[in-house]
Design a protein around this motif. Structure first.
Motif, PDB file in Angstrom:
ATOM      1  N   GLY A   1      -6.298   4.809  -5.141  1.00 55.00           N
ATOM      2  CA  GLY A   1      -7.747   4.448  -4.101  1.00 55.00           C
ATOM      3  C   GLY A   1      -8.088   3.763  -3.170  1.00 55.00           C
ATOM      4  N   GLN A   2      -7.534   2.418  -3.309  1.00 60.14           N
ATOM      5  CA  GLN A   2      -7.185   1.812  -2.481  1.00 60.14           C
ATOM      6  C   GLN A   2      -6.264   1.769  -1.118  1.00 60.14           C
ATOM      7  OE1 GLN A   2      -7.338  -1.442  -5.157  1.00 60.14           O
ATOM      8  NE2 GLN A   2      -8.365  -2.712  -3.733  1.00 60.14           N
ATOM      9  N   LYS A   3      -5.004   2.612  -0.938  1.00 59.77           N
ATOM     10  CA  LYS A   3      -4.164   2.632  -1.016  1.00 59.77           C
ATOM     11  C   LYS A   3      -4.308   4.213   0.138  1.00 59.77           C
ATOM     12  CE  LYS A   3      -0.468   1.264  -3.814  1.00 59.77           C
ATOM     13  NZ  LYS A   3       0.738   1.668  -4.788  1.00 59.77           N
ATOM     14  N   ARG A   4      -5.810   4.960  -0.217  1.00 58.28           N
ATOM     15  CA  ARG A   4      -5.343   6.383  -0.172  1.00 58.28           C
ATOM     16  C   ARG A   4      -6.324   5.869   1.506  1.00 58.28           C
ATOM     17  NH1 ARG A   4      -6.473  11.495  -2.716  1.00 58.28           N
ATOM     18  NH2 ARG A   4      -4.819  12.071  -3.346  1.00 58.28           N
ATOM     19  N   VAL A   5      -7.287   4.694   0.819  1.00 58.55           N
ATOM     20  CA  VAL A   5      -8.477   4.543   2.315  1.00 58.55           C
ATOM     21  C   VAL A   5      -6.925   3.607   3.130  1.00 58.55           C
ATOM     22  CG1 VAL A   5     -10.006   2.408   2.393  1.00 58.55           C
ATOM     23  CG2 VAL A   5     -10.237   4.463   0.302  1.00 58.55           C
ATOM     24  N   PHE A   6      -6.645   2.954   2.856  1.00 52.52           N
ATOM     25  CA  PHE A   6      -5.902   1.745   3.626  1.00 52.52           C
ATOM     26  C   PHE A   6      -5.552   2.788   4.434  1.00 52.52           C
ATOM     27  CE2 PHE A   6      -1.565  -0.218   4.985  1.00 52.52           C
ATOM     28  CZ  PHE A   6      -2.546  -1.488   4.949  1.00 52.52           C
ATOM     29  N   TRP A   7      -4.519   3.804   4.257  1.00 49.92           N
ATOM     30  CA  TRP A   7      -3.883   4.881   5.274  1.00 49.92           C
ATOM     31  C   TRP A   7      -4.742   5.956   6.680  1.00 49.92           C
ATOM     32  CZ3 TRP A   7       0.904   2.657   6.332  1.00 49.92           C
ATOM     33  CH2 TRP A   7       1.205   2.991   5.318  1.00 49.92           C
ATOM     34  N   ILE A   8      -5.602   6.284   5.373  1.00 48.35           N
ATOM     35  CA  ILE A   8      -7.138   6.637   6.041  1.00 48.35           C
ATOM     36  C   ILE A   8      -7.250   5.967   7.433  1.00 48.35           C
ATOM     37  CG2 ILE A   8      -9.284   7.607   6.228  1.00 48.35           C
ATOM     38  CD1 ILE A   8      -8.157   8.862   3.296  1.00 48.35           C
TER      39      ILE A   8
ATOM     40  N   ASN B   1       0.480  -1.147  -0.347  1.00 47.23           N
ATOM     41  CA  ASN B   1       0.416  -0.193   0.374  1.00 47.23           C
ATOM     42  C   ASN B   1       1.196   0.822   0.019  1.00 47.23           C
ATOM     43  OD1 ASN B   1      -2.853  -0.819   0.277  1.00 47.23           O
ATOM     44  ND2 ASN B   1      -2.269  -1.949   1.663  1.00 47.23           N
ATOM     45  N   VAL B   2       2.534   1.539  -0.312  1.00 47.87           N
ATOM     46  CA  VAL B   2       3.167   2.233   0.207  1.00 47.87           C
ATOM     47  C   VAL B   2       2.720   2.936  -1.675  1.00 47.87           C
ATOM     48  CG1 VAL B   2       5.311   3.223  -0.106  1.00 47.87           C
ATOM     49  CG2 VAL B   2       4.782   1.355   1.121  1.00 47.87           C
ATOM     50  N   MET B   3       2.320   4.748  -1.518  1.00 45.67           N
ATOM     51  CA  MET B   3       1.915   4.889  -2.908  1.00 45.67           C
ATOM     52  C   MET B   3       3.694   5.211  -3.808  1.00 45.67           C
ATOM     53  SD  MET B   3      -0.805   6.792  -3.004  1.00 45.67           S
ATOM     54  CE  MET B   3      -2.442   6.450  -2.320  1.00 45.67           C
ATOM     55  N   ASN B   4       3.611   4.974  -4.782  1.00 43.45           N
ATOM     56  CA  ASN B   4       4.663   4.900  -5.791  1.00 43.45           C
ATOM     57  C   ASN B   4       4.695   6.203  -7.313  1.00 43.45           C
ATOM     58  OD1 ASN B   4       3.586   3.837  -7.704  1.00 43.45           O
ATOM     59  ND2 ASN B   4       3.721   1.783  -6.863  1.00 43.45           N
ATOM     60  N   GLU B   5       5.292   6.821  -8.019  1.00 39.89           N
ATOM     61  CA  GLU B   5       5.183   7.580  -8.523  1.00 39.89           C
ATOM     62  C   GLU B   5       3.687   6.895  -9.818  1.00 39.89           C
ATOM     63  OE1 GLU B   5       6.314  10.209  -9.887  1.00 39.89           O
ATOM     64  OE2 GLU B   5       7.392   9.547  -8.067  1.00 39.89           O
ATOM     65  N   ALA B   6       3.518   6.122  -9.652  1.00 39.62           N
ATOM     66  CA  ALA B   6       2.065   5.528 -11.168  1.00 39.62           C
ATOM     67  C   ALA B   6       1.569   5.602 -10.286  1.00 39.62           C
ATOM     68  CB  ALA B   6       2.083   3.818 -10.866  1.00 39.62           C
TER      69      ALA B   6
END
Ligand code: HEM
Length: 207
Positions: free
Chosen positions: A111-118, A78-83
């Motif tokens: 979008g999934q990654k954002r929800v995960f960190w929230i 779930n770590v955000m990357n350039e893509a």
């Protein structure tokens, strides 16, 4: 040629996820019962006001502990990357239902990654602030002003968590073929190709 499936979650991960859901429902409904008198009737779902008050912190803690196990397994994915930045620029296309314009996503999209960190941040705030006014064991260790701030932050982060879960469930149902990832543990190869092309390539070695 038959439908081909790819593994996405093992039995342990699925059991853990559904335990989180169970504790989330228990903690959310009993918590909402204290939030406003008009919601007090929800306390009857766990045996009345006294039981809601006793069980709420334990259900919240159980949810957070189960989440911690899932977190340790999944945070790297779930770590955000350039893509993902590119994906976020196109999120309007996704919401309009135009998947063809979306850049390829990995195991999870931005979008999934954002929800995960929230979820992660709101759960941490819920647990820390919850301890600060948990009577009769821990609350006395904190001055009253801190406890009042904790109550406010607890309510705000509970609202954020509930909203993020609503988005999460909506997205899981909206993207057809996703729910079976958490019920059967597998997804079809065509689901992976359409929604998570980079993960599909990783799993199958196909372009
Ligand atoms: C009835 C309610 C729920 C349903 C139907 C549901 C469904 C799903 C599905 C289908 C996935 C797999 C998505 C994928 O692999 O692309 C998933 C993943 C996940 N769910 Fe749920 N879920 C629910 C409630 C919750 C709750 C309450 C939480 C936490 C508070 C939660 C946390 C997660 C996490 C952390 C993942 C992994 C996604 C990631 O790492 O980005 N879910 N869920």
């Amino acid at each position: 040629m038959g439908i081909r499936y790819l593994p996405r979650y093992n039995a342990g991960e699925r059991t853990n996820h559904w335990l989180i859901v169970l504790f989330f429902i228990g903690a959310a409904l009993s918590g909402l019962a204290f939030f406003h008198p008009s919601l007090y009737f929800l306390s009857s779902l766990v045996g009345g006001g006294t039981w809601a008050r006793i069980l709420h912190p334990f259900m919240g803690l159980a949810m957070a502990l189960c989440f911690l196990v899932l977190f340790l397994k999944l945070w790297r994915h779930n770590v955000m990357n350039e893509a993902d930045k590119e994906w976020l620029k196109h999120s309007g296309d996704m919401l309009r239902g135009d998947k063809s314009r979306m850049p390829p996503a990995g195991r999870y999209n931005a979008g999934q990654k954002r929800v995960f960190w929230i979820m992660v941040v709101s759960l941490v705030v819920l647990v820390v602030t919850g301890f600060m006014f948990w009577q009769p064991w821990f609350a006395d260790a904190f001055p009253i002003l801190l406890r009042r701030i904790a109550v406010l932050l607890h309510a705000i982060s509970a609202t954020v968590l509930i909203l993020s879960v609503i988005v999460h469930v909506y997205a899981a149902i909206w993207v057809k073929g996703t729910v079976r990832a958490m019920t059967q543990g597998t997804v079809t190869e065509s689901w992976a190709r359409q929604n998570h092309a980079l993960w599909h390539r990783e799993m199958t070695g196909k372009q």
